[in-house]
Design a protein around this motif. Sequence first.
Motif, PDB file in Angstrom:
ATOM      1  N   ARG A   1      -8.501   8.237  -5.497  1.00 20.13           N
ATOM      2  CA  ARG A   1      -8.224   7.689  -6.833  1.00 20.13           C
ATOM      3  C   ARG A   1      -6.745   7.777  -7.176  1.00 20.13           C
ATOM      4  O   ARG A   1      -6.225   6.947  -7.886  1.00 20.13           O
ATOM      5  N   LEU A   2      -6.075   8.799  -6.693  1.00 19.84           N
ATOM      6  CA  LEU A   2      -4.663   8.995  -6.980  1.00 19.84           C
ATOM      7  C   LEU A   2      -3.834   8.703  -5.733  1.00 19.84           C
ATOM      8  O   LEU A   2      -4.316   8.871  -4.606  1.00 19.84           O
ATOM      9  N   PRO A   3      -2.588   8.291  -5.912  1.00 15.77           N
ATOM     10  CA  PRO A   3      -1.747   8.057  -4.728  1.00 15.77           C
ATOM     11  C   PRO A   3      -1.449   9.361  -3.997  1.00 15.77           C
ATOM     12  O   PRO A   3      -1.394  10.428  -4.597  1.00 15.77           O
ATOM     13  N   LEU A   4      -1.263   9.251  -2.692  1.00 14.67           N
ATOM     14  CA  LEU A   4      -0.837  10.383  -1.885  1.00 14.67           C
ATOM     15  C   LEU A   4       0.685  10.382  -1.866  1.00 14.67           C
ATOM     16  O   LEU A   4       1.301   9.351  -1.582  1.00 14.67           O
ATOM     17  N   ILE A   5       1.274  11.516  -2.149  1.00 14.70           N
ATOM     18  CA  ILE A   5       2.728  11.594  -2.239  1.00 14.70           C
ATOM     19  C   ILE A   5       3.226  12.641  -1.257  1.00 14.70           C
ATOM     20  O   ILE A   5       2.689  13.746  -1.175  1.00 14.70           O
ATOM     21  N   SER A   6       4.241  12.262  -0.503  1.00 13.46           N
ATOM     22  CA  SER A   6       4.870  13.192   0.427  1.00 13.46           C
ATOM     23  C   SER A   6       6.387  13.022   0.344  1.00 13.46           C
ATOM     24  O   SER A   6       6.887  12.149  -0.360  1.00 13.46           O
ATOM     25  N   VAL A   7       7.091  13.865   1.071  1.00 13.04           N
ATOM     26  CA  VAL A   7       8.556  13.866   1.049  1.00 13.04           C
ATOM     27  C   VAL A   7       9.082  12.729   1.916  1.00 13.04           C
ATOM     28  O   VAL A   7       8.593  12.489   3.012  1.00 13.04           O
ATOM     29  N   TYR A   8      10.091  12.036   1.411  1.00 15.66           N
ATOM     30  CA  TYR A   8      10.751  10.962   2.158  1.00 15.66           C
ATOM     31  C   TYR A   8      12.245  11.255   2.189  1.00 15.66           C
ATOM     32  O   TYR A   8      12.831  11.655   1.190  1.00 15.66           O
ATOM     33  N   ASN A   9      12.843  11.061   3.346  1.00 12.92           N
ATOM     34  CA  ASN A   9      14.293  11.211   3.468  1.00 12.92           C
ATOM     35  C   ASN A   9      14.809  10.031   4.275  1.00 12.92           C
ATOM     36  O   ASN A   9      14.500   9.909   5.457  1.00 12.92           O
ATOM     37  N   LYS A  10      15.586   9.173   3.639  1.00 15.91           N
ATOM     38  CA  LYS A  10      16.017   7.953   4.323  1.00 15.91           C
ATOM     39  C   LYS A  10      16.919   8.242   5.521  1.00 15.91           C
ATOM     40  O   LYS A  10      17.005   7.426   6.429  1.00 15.91           O
ATOM     41  N   THR A  11      17.533   9.415   5.576  1.00 18.07           N
ATOM     42  CA  THR A  11      18.381   9.721   6.731  1.00 18.07           C
ATOM     43  C   THR A  11      17.558   9.940   7.995  1.00 18.07           C
ATOM     44  O   THR A  11      18.098   9.890   9.093  1.00 18.07           O
TER      45      THR A  11
ATOM     46  N   GLN B   1       0.810  -1.218   0.000  1.00 20.20           N
ATOM     47  CA  GLN B   1       0.000   0.000   0.000  1.00 20.20           C
ATOM     48  C   GLN B   1       0.844   1.268   0.000  1.00 20.20           C
ATOM     49  O   GLN B   1       0.345   2.337  -0.325  1.00 20.20           O
ATOM     50  N   ALA B   2       2.109   1.138   0.385  1.00 16.59           N
ATOM     51  CA  ALA B   2       2.982   2.312   0.451  1.00 16.59           C
ATOM     52  C   ALA B   2       4.406   1.904   0.124  1.00 16.59           C
ATOM     53  O   ALA B   2       4.807   0.767   0.367  1.00 16.59           O
ATOM     54  N   CYS B   3       5.145   2.846  -0.455  1.00 17.13           N
ATOM     55  CA  CYS B   3       6.553   2.576  -0.740  1.00 17.13           C
ATOM     56  C   CYS B   3       7.332   3.885  -0.729  1.00 17.13           C
ATOM     57  O   CYS B   3       6.767   4.970  -0.817  1.00 17.13           O
ATOM     58  N   ASN B   4       8.636   3.755  -0.611  1.00 13.53           N
ATOM     59  CA  ASN B   4       9.546   4.890  -0.705  1.00 13.53           C
ATOM     60  C   ASN B   4      10.366   4.715  -1.972  1.00 13.53           C
ATOM     61  O   ASN B   4      10.939   3.653  -2.198  1.00 13.53           O
ATOM     62  N   PHE B   5      10.387   5.765  -2.781  1.00 12.56           N
ATOM     63  CA  PHE B   5      11.168   5.750  -4.018  1.00 12.56           C
ATOM     64  C   PHE B   5      11.863   7.094  -4.149  1.00 12.56           C
ATOM     65  O   PHE B   5      11.210   8.133  -4.205  1.00 12.56           O
ATOM     66  N   LEU B   6      13.204   7.051  -4.149  1.00  9.03           N
ATOM     67  CA  LEU B   6      14.021   8.259  -4.151  1.00  9.03           C
ATOM     68  C   LEU B   6      13.601   9.123  -2.964  1.00  9.03           C
ATOM     69  O   LEU B   6      13.652   8.674  -1.839  1.00  9.03           O
ATOM     70  N   ASP B   7      13.163  10.367  -3.189  1.00  8.40           N
ATOM     71  CA  ASP B   7      12.768  11.198  -2.044  1.00  8.40           C
ATOM     72  C   ASP B   7      11.250  11.321  -1.940  1.00  8.40           C
ATOM     73  O   ASP B   7      10.723  12.297  -1.420  1.00  8.40           O
ATOM     74  N   LEU B   8      10.542  10.289  -2.424  1.00  5.49           N
ATOM     75  CA  LEU B   8       9.087  10.267  -2.376  1.00  5.49           C
ATOM     76  C   LEU B   8       8.583   9.164  -1.457  1.00  5.49           C
ATOM     77  O   LEU B   8       9.133   8.070  -1.433  1.00  5.49           O
ATOM     78  N   HIS B   9       7.526   9.451  -0.721  1.00  2.41           N
ATOM     79  CA  HIS B   9       6.758   8.426  -0.030  1.00  2.41           C
ATOM     80  C   HIS B   9       5.422   8.372  -0.763  1.00  2.41           C
ATOM     81  O   HIS B   9       4.688   9.354  -0.804  1.00  2.41           O
ATOM     82  N   ILE B  10       5.130   7.226  -1.378  1.00  2.00           N
ATOM     83  CA  ILE B  10       3.934   7.060  -2.199  1.00  2.00           C
ATOM     84  C   ILE B  10       3.006   6.092  -1.478  1.00  2.00           C
ATOM     85  O   ILE B  10       3.417   4.986  -1.127  1.00  2.00           O
ATOM     86  N   GLU B  11       1.756   6.517  -1.293  1.00  2.00           N
ATOM     87  CA  GLU B  11       0.818   5.699  -0.524  1.00  2.00           C
ATOM     88  C   GLU B  11      -0.525   5.624  -1.236  1.00  2.00           C
ATOM     89  O   GLU B  11      -1.045   6.631  -1.715  1.00  2.00           O
ATOM     90  N   LEU B  12      -1.063   4.410  -1.309  1.00  2.00           N
ATOM     91  CA  LEU B  12      -2.389   4.200  -1.881  1.00  2.00           C
ATOM     92  C   LEU B  12      -3.396   4.162  -0.742  1.00  2.00           C
ATOM     93  O   LEU B  12      -3.229   3.415   0.220  1.00  2.00           O
ATOM     94  N   LYS B  13      -4.426   4.974  -0.856  1.00  2.00           N
ATOM     95  CA  LYS B  13      -5.490   5.012   0.164  1.00  2.00           C
ATOM     96  C   LYS B  13      -6.779   4.533  -0.487  1.00  2.00           C
ATOM     97  O   LYS B  13      -7.058   4.866  -1.638  1.00  2.00           O
ATOM     98  N   PRO B  14      -7.599   3.772   0.244  1.00  2.00           N
ATOM     99  CA  PRO B  14      -8.823   3.214  -0.338  1.00  2.00           C
ATOM    100  C   PRO B  14      -9.789   4.253  -0.918  1.00  2.00           C
ATOM    101  O   PRO B  14     -10.423   4.008  -1.923  1.00  2.00           O
ATOM    102  N   ASN B  15      -9.919   5.412  -0.299  1.00  2.00           N
ATOM    103  CA  ASN B  15     -10.899   6.403  -0.759  1.00  2.00           C
ATOM    104  C   ASN B  15     -10.320   7.452  -1.697  1.00  2.00           C
ATOM    105  O   ASN B  15     -10.963   8.453  -1.961  1.00  2.00           O
TER     106      ASN B  15
END
Length: 195
Positions: free
Chosen positions: A84-94, A68-82
């Motif tokens: 239609r489009l994924p929710l995207i936020s900032v991700y920093n592995k540090t 349902q969610a993954c981190n790719f580069l500096d993105l956190h991508i999450e699929l929510k049931p309600n």
Amino acid sequence: MGGNASSMIADLTLAIMEFDFAKDKRNPPILVVRYIDDIFVANFPQFLIYASKIYGNDLQLDVTSNGQACNFLDLHIELKPNHRLPLISVYNKTDAFPFKVNRYTYPSSLISSKVHSTVIITQLIRFARITTQYQQLVIKCKEFFQTLSQHGFEREFLINQLLRFASRNETLLLKYFVPNKAAIVKFAIDLFGVT
């Protein structure tokens, strides 16, 4: 590793492997987005079954998704049931490192205030481009400004940088609100409290 051409060699090697897999019509079509050695697969949950066929057995893939969610580069991508489009936020592995990583700038450093302003404004632009929801933008900007405050930046300076960002990047803010004076003041209050 570490050579000037290493990333280019890695990128070309993996591209050839993917091309060889894709040109064989017996293989299923897989939508892959790859940046050097970071891979994002959107349409094929069984990708790991085919990964060794594409990349051989020597390349180890670390999965950073739970379905349902993954981190790719500096993105956190999450699929929510309600949604239609994924929710995207900032991700920093540090952020997950077991030690503190110093990021951003310090007012006590011997660089000009113009450089400080540029660092702050470009980070705000980055956050606004990446995040898809206002609440995520507020969370990331608050964290950013709290870090800068801990570094020693004055609150008034940070508020001025936010206002400069908002006045110069109105089109970026349109996905969150109509960037008029009242909305920008509300944005500043959401980040700093009473101004």
